[in-house]
Enzyme design. Sequence first.
Site, PDB file in Angstrom:
ATOM      1  N   HIS B 150      33.750  34.947  41.516  1.00  0.00           N
ATOM      2  CA  HIS B 150      34.280  34.897  42.881  1.00  0.00           C
ATOM      3  C   HIS B 150      35.806  34.707  42.849  1.00  0.00           C
ATOM      4  CE1 HIS B 150      34.366  33.496  47.173  1.00  0.00           C
ATOM      5  NE2 HIS B 150      35.385  32.809  46.709  1.00  0.00           N
ATOM      6  N   GLU B 151      36.265  33.770  42.038  1.00  0.00           N
ATOM      7  CA  GLU B 151      37.704  33.494  41.965  1.00  0.00           C
ATOM      8  C   GLU B 151      38.457  34.681  41.368  1.00  0.00           C
ATOM      9  OE1 GLU B 151      38.901  31.217  43.576  1.00  0.00           O
ATOM     10  OE2 GLU B 151      37.058  30.104  43.924  1.00  0.00           O
ATOM     11  N   HIS B 154      39.180  37.325  43.890  1.00  0.00           N
ATOM     12  CA  HIS B 154      40.353  37.076  44.738  1.00  0.00           C
ATOM     13  C   HIS B 154      41.607  37.643  44.062  1.00  0.00           C
ATOM     14  CE1 HIS B 154      38.728  34.862  48.011  1.00  0.00           C
ATOM     15  NE2 HIS B 154      38.329  33.823  47.303  1.00  0.00           N
ATOM     16  N   GLU B 235      36.620  35.770  51.840  1.00  0.00           N
ATOM     17  CA  GLU B 235      35.574  35.001  51.158  1.00  0.00           C
ATOM     18  C   GLU B 235      34.311  35.851  50.998  1.00  0.00           C
ATOM     19  OE1 GLU B 235      35.890  32.116  49.618  1.00  0.00           O
ATOM     20  OE2 GLU B 235      37.983  32.175  50.241  1.00  0.00           O
TER      21      GLU B 235
END
Lengths: 187, 324
Positions: B150-151, B154, B235
């Site tokens: 997920h990070e 980004h 997100e």
Amino acid sequence: MIALWIVLGLIVLILIWGIATYNGFMVLKRRIENAWAQIDVQLKRRYDLIPNLVNSVKGYMKYEQETLNKVVDARAKAVSAQTIPDKIQAEGALTQALRGLLAVVENYPDLKASEEVSTLMEELRNTENLISFARQFYNDNVMTYNTKLSIFPANVVGNMFAFKPATFWEIAAAEEREAPKVDLTKL
Amino acid sequence: MSVFSFWEEQRKNVTRSYLLIFFFVILMGGFGFLIDYFFETGPWFTVVFLGVALIQVLVGVLSGPSLVLSSVGARPINPLDPEHKQLENIINEMGIASGLKPLPKIYYIPGEKSINAFATGLKSENAYICVTEGLLEALNREETQGVIAHELSHIYNKDMLYMTLLSAILGAVVIIQVMAFRGAWLVARTGGGRSRRDSSGCAYAIVFLIVVGLLATIFAFLGRILLFAVSRQREYLADAKAAEFTRNPQGLASALRKIALTAGKVQNASIATAHLFISDPLKRKVNEKEGFFANLFSTHPPIYKRIARLEGKSPEQVLMELEQ
């Protein structure tokens, strides 16, 4: 006169499009080769890791000789495989054998407590993941490339310069898809 | 769920985000234009606004991730610690899965017991992923992998760039707002002592500055709503991308479940850094509520909705499972 210019302009546009499409194919082809090389790096890493691992768990796992032998044999076969289909087949068997070993180790608390073994196990798990992600990245790129190669009008350029569809790294052995089974009756 | 639906989700999110940024820029331009038009001040306000915006953007881009990292007390991981070594391995795996090069550097927040993580840095050459010590303790390998994916998404999507630009523009509006109100106050105080002749000019200037200030207040308010909307979209997008990288949506979903069920706030997080984290580090109530106002003012989508998207369940069902 105007008609001539229009025709000339169209030819130039088609040429520019053709060059761009050709370059697009080349970029994808390089990316696929690069992804394949990445898989190779990870496979070699796995070959190097296995002897260490087998040596360090051998003492604890006297009753699991069969599991260990499977791993050692599968590694030998994978190292000696020559053609790509053979290689894919042998690597699949090795992956399966290692999963079996990982599952068995879970049942030995002494083993799990050993720092050396747990470090090696993490390295093995990491290598297994790196291989499967490298394969995934390779297959994704192959899919993009093959799709582009089969869709009009890009396929005209592809056929003109004889670009061949790339081969997916299929999961060869059916048993590799299965979750490893652990025989609890032996313990 | 097929791979293609992730790609679709991602494309939809990217389009929406572009639209939001476009809308924001139009708002800013409209603001400058309105003032110049109504008060016939020529291009001066537009020039000043652009100057302030440019400085804001430069400060945002140049100050870099080190400020954020030191503000939460983050430190580089120690590869000799087995738990940290595993984290490093996971980042390498996600690097292969995403094809992202070079990989971000990994930091952790020692002594921070809540489960959270964030990414910072505008370019992948200078990007950082930071996790709390609580995350390392509470999450298993698959869950950590989901969070790291997920990070990494980004960074992959250049979310920090969008967010930094957006907050820089927003900061510019706030500066204009403060300047206008201060200016009005200053004119009112110093202008009062002068001769009668100037007082009508003074009154005009005060009204003008107050109008500018009020307009800036409105735009700052709208801008913040947009910033939050972009943050929430990002997100969802990072969740979708993480599932694409790991091909294991359950890992991230299960991590989010653990985050939802623990109560701790991140001690050194602030409103300024909250939007960076994987889930709201301040555990503000607004982020878990539904309804018009909650939708407008939260930096993160409600966690149960994210879990529902990852697991392919209905949000109501996930909410029920979490409340048990």
